[in-house]
Design a protein around this motif. Structure first.
Motif, PDB file in Angstrom:
ATOM      1  N   ASN A 192      36.245  16.120  51.036  1.00  0.00           N
ATOM      2  CA  ASN A 192      36.212  17.229  50.089  1.00  0.00           C
ATOM      3  C   ASN A 192      34.774  17.680  49.845  1.00  0.00           C
ATOM      4  OD1 ASN A 192      37.782  19.012  48.546  1.00  0.00           O
ATOM      5  ND2 ASN A 192      37.168  17.958  46.687  1.00  0.00           N
ATOM      6  N   GLU A 193      33.857  16.734  49.780  1.00  0.00           N
ATOM      7  CA  GLU A 193      32.443  17.053  49.624  1.00  0.00           C
ATOM      8  C   GLU A 193      31.954  17.870  50.829  1.00  0.00           C
ATOM      9  OE1 GLU A 193      28.311  14.523  49.308  1.00  0.00           O
ATOM     10  OE2 GLU A 193      30.156  13.585  48.595  1.00  0.00           O
ATOM     11  N   ALA A 194      32.351  17.469  52.021  1.00  0.00           N
ATOM     12  CA  ALA A 194      31.958  18.183  53.241  1.00  0.00           C
ATOM     13  C   ALA A 194      32.547  19.595  53.253  1.00  0.00           C
ATOM     14  CB  ALA A 194      32.396  17.412  54.479  1.00  0.00           C
ATOM     15  N   LEU A 195      33.777  19.739  52.776  1.00  0.00           N
ATOM     16  CA  LEU A 195      34.426  21.045  52.701  1.00  0.00           C
ATOM     17  C   LEU A 195      33.634  21.983  51.784  1.00  0.00           C
ATOM     18  CD1 LEU A 195      36.815  22.983  53.194  1.00  0.00           C
ATOM     19  CD2 LEU A 195      38.002  21.831  51.321  1.00  0.00           C
ATOM     20  N   VAL A 196      33.278  21.497  50.610  1.00  0.00           N
ATOM     21  CA  VAL A 196      32.512  22.316  49.659  1.00  0.00           C
ATOM     22  C   VAL A 196      31.147  22.662  50.247  1.00  0.00           C
ATOM     23  CG1 VAL A 196      31.372  22.280  47.393  1.00  0.00           C
ATOM     24  CG2 VAL A 196      33.757  21.541  47.618  1.00  0.00           C
ATOM     25  N   ARG A 197      30.517  21.705  50.896  1.00  0.00           N
ATOM     26  CA  ARG A 197      29.203  21.952  51.507  1.00  0.00           C
ATOM     27  C   ARG A 197      29.308  23.038  52.594  1.00  0.00           C
ATOM     28  NH1 ARG A 197      24.850  18.838  50.914  1.00  0.00           N
ATOM     29  NH2 ARG A 197      26.066  17.029  50.280  1.00  0.00           N
ATOM     30  N   MET A 198      30.390  23.010  53.388  1.00  0.00           N
ATOM     31  CA  MET A 198      30.593  24.033  54.426  1.00  0.00           C
ATOM     32  C   MET A 198      30.683  25.428  53.805  1.00  0.00           C
ATOM     33  SD  MET A 198      33.284  22.192  57.089  1.00  0.00           S
ATOM     34  CE  MET A 198      34.155  23.695  57.370  1.00  0.00           C
ATOM     35  N   LEU A 199      31.405  25.532  52.708  1.00  0.00           N
ATOM     36  CA  LEU A 199      31.570  26.831  52.047  1.00  0.00           C
ATOM     37  C   LEU A 199      30.253  27.309  51.445  1.00  0.00           C
ATOM     38  CD1 LEU A 199      35.016  26.209  50.325  1.00  0.00           C
ATOM     39  CD2 LEU A 199      34.570  27.491  52.432  1.00  0.00           C
ATOM     40  N   LEU A 200      29.510  26.383  50.854  1.00  0.00           N
ATOM     41  CA  LEU A 200      28.204  26.742  50.283  1.00  0.00           C
ATOM     42  C   LEU A 200      27.246  27.176  51.386  1.00  0.00           C
ATOM     43  CD1 LEU A 200      27.847  23.905  47.627  1.00  0.00           C
ATOM     44  CD2 LEU A 200      28.324  26.323  47.176  1.00  0.00           C
ATOM     45  N   ASP A 201      27.263  26.463  52.494  1.00  0.00           N
ATOM     46  CA  ASP A 201      26.404  26.826  53.634  1.00  0.00           C
ATOM     47  C   ASP A 201      26.788  28.175  54.232  1.00  0.00           C
ATOM     48  OD1 ASP A 201      25.004  24.455  53.309  1.00  0.00           O
ATOM     49  OD2 ASP A 201      25.987  23.426  54.983  1.00  0.00           O
ATOM     50  N   ALA A 202      28.057  28.562  54.075  1.00  0.00           N
ATOM     51  CA  ALA A 202      28.532  29.838  54.612  1.00  0.00           C
ATOM     52  C   ALA A 202      28.184  31.012  53.690  1.00  0.00           C
ATOM     53  CB  ALA A 202      30.040  29.783  54.846  1.00  0.00           C
ATOM     54  N   GLY A 203      27.565  30.717  52.561  1.00  0.00           N
ATOM     55  CA  GLY A 203      27.102  31.779  51.679  1.00  0.00           C
ATOM     56  C   GLY A 203      28.080  32.217  50.611  1.00  0.00           C
ATOM     57  N   ILE A 204      28.973  31.349  50.211  1.00  0.00           N
ATOM     58  CA  ILE A 204      29.925  31.718  49.163  1.00  0.00           C
ATOM     59  C   ILE A 204      29.191  31.944  47.849  1.00  0.00           C
ATOM     60  CG2 ILE A 204      30.497  29.367  48.372  1.00  0.00           C
ATOM     61  CD1 ILE A 204      33.496  30.537  48.468  1.00  0.00           C
ATOM     62  N   GLU A 205      29.698  32.866  47.061  1.00  0.00           N
ATOM     63  CA  GLU A 205      29.128  33.155  45.742  1.00  0.00           C
ATOM     64  C   GLU A 205      29.533  32.018  44.806  1.00  0.00           C
ATOM     65  OE1 GLU A 205      27.498  34.049  42.448  1.00  0.00           O
ATOM     66  OE2 GLU A 205      26.978  35.223  44.213  1.00  0.00           O
ATOM     67  N   VAL A 206      28.592  31.144  44.502  1.00  0.00           N
ATOM     68  CA  VAL A 206      28.876  29.922  43.746  1.00  0.00           C
ATOM     69  C   VAL A 206      29.267  30.208  42.294  1.00  0.00           C
ATOM     70  CG1 VAL A 206      26.501  29.416  43.028  1.00  0.00           C
ATOM     71  CG2 VAL A 206      28.097  27.534  43.417  1.00  0.00           C
ATOM     72  N   ASN A 207      28.841  31.352  41.756  1.00  0.00           N
ATOM     73  CA  ASN A 207      29.148  31.687  40.365  1.00  0.00           C
ATOM     74  C   ASN A 207      30.293  32.687  40.218  1.00  0.00           C
ATOM     75  OD1 ASN A 207      27.204  30.025  38.992  1.00  0.00           O
ATOM     76  ND2 ASN A 207      25.632  31.368  39.831  1.00  0.00           N
ATOM     77  N   ALA A 208      31.085  32.875  41.279  1.00  0.00           N
ATOM     78  CA  ALA A 208      32.240  33.775  41.199  1.00  0.00           C
ATOM     79  C   ALA A 208      33.218  33.243  40.149  1.00  0.00           C
ATOM     80  CB  ALA A 208      32.930  33.866  42.553  1.00  0.00           C
ATOM     81  N   THR A 209      33.755  34.170  39.357  1.00  0.00           N
ATOM     82  CA  THR A 209      34.706  33.764  38.316  1.00  0.00           C
ATOM     83  C   THR A 209      36.117  34.197  38.700  1.00  0.00           C
ATOM     84  OG1 THR A 209      34.299  35.806  37.086  1.00  0.00           O
ATOM     85  CG2 THR A 209      32.988  33.886  36.457  1.00  0.00           C
ATOM     86  N   ASP A 210      37.078  33.434  38.218  1.00  0.00           N
ATOM     87  CA  ASP A 210      38.480  33.773  38.478  1.00  0.00           C
ATOM     88  C   ASP A 210      39.043  34.558  37.293  1.00  0.00           C
ATOM     89  OD1 ASP A 210      39.035  31.879  36.496  1.00  0.00           O
ATOM     90  OD2 ASP A 210      39.980  30.451  37.857  1.00  0.00           O
TER      91      ASP A 210
END
Length: 194
Positions: A117-135
């Motif tokens: 799960n940590e690796a999954l989150v790291r992949m998304l962060l490395d791909a440039g996801i907006e970390v502060n996006a709100t739902d």
């Protein structure tokens, strides 16, 4: 971004959710636009579906095919919201409990799932996801990580500049959640960065 009816998009989203790499590959090979397709039912993309289940191989494949990590579904959630909220399945817990007495195999299984799960989150962060996006509730991935007391993901999110002071629709920040739930270690981490 392609949108269509649920029935015509169900196969690739369903394949991503069920970890059927061959089917996802087939759909994307047929038309690369399927990478960012959103189903008509809840607006999930194949990437969101794969992140809901932690299907790393499919996530990696979709990211290599330029899947848009910042697309949101009808709940206004990105794939990061789901990756952070991912929990052990009932089957995972069952295996952990059954295998715990056997040379601590259950413990190692739990550690392995956490690392995935940590690796999954790291992949998304490395791909440039907006970390502060709100739902739709005004919650960021950091809000959910704090609610789940996830001490492995919070430092990753903070390192990617997650803002612990963003308030959700209930007026609560990630720091407020940590304080309310009395997670002193997490509160300390959040205070240090704010």
């Amino acid at each position: 971004m392609i949108t269509s009816s649920f029935s015509s998009l169900l196969p690739i989203c369903q394949a991503a959710y069920q970890n059927d790499f061959a089917q996802v590959w087939r759909w994307v090979k047929e038309d690369n636009n399927y990478v960012n397709v959103q189903d008509g039912f809840n607006g999930d993309t194949p990437l969101i579906c794969a992140c809901r289940r932690g299907n790393m191989r499919i996530v990696s494949f979709l990211l290599r095919r330029n899947a848009n990590v910042n697309l949101k579904n009808q709940k206004e959630r990105t794939c990061l919201h789901y990756a952070v909220r991912k929990r052990f399945t009932f089957f995972d817990y069952l295996l952990i409990v059954l295998l715990m007495p056997v040379l601590l195999i259950g413990y190692f299984l739990m550690v392995s799932k956490t690392k995935q799960n940590e690796a999954l989150v790291r992949m998304l962060l490395d791909a440039g996801i907006e970390v502060n996006a709100t739902d739709c509730y005004g919650c960021t991935a950091l809000h959910y990580a704090c609610e789940m007391k996830n001490q492995t993901l919070i430092p990753l999110l903070l390192e990617a500049h997650a803002d612990p002071l963003i308030k959700n629709k209930h007026g609560e920040s990630s720091l407020d959640i940590a304080r309310r739930l009395k997670f002193s270690q997490i509160e300390f981490m959040l205070r240090k960065t704010s």
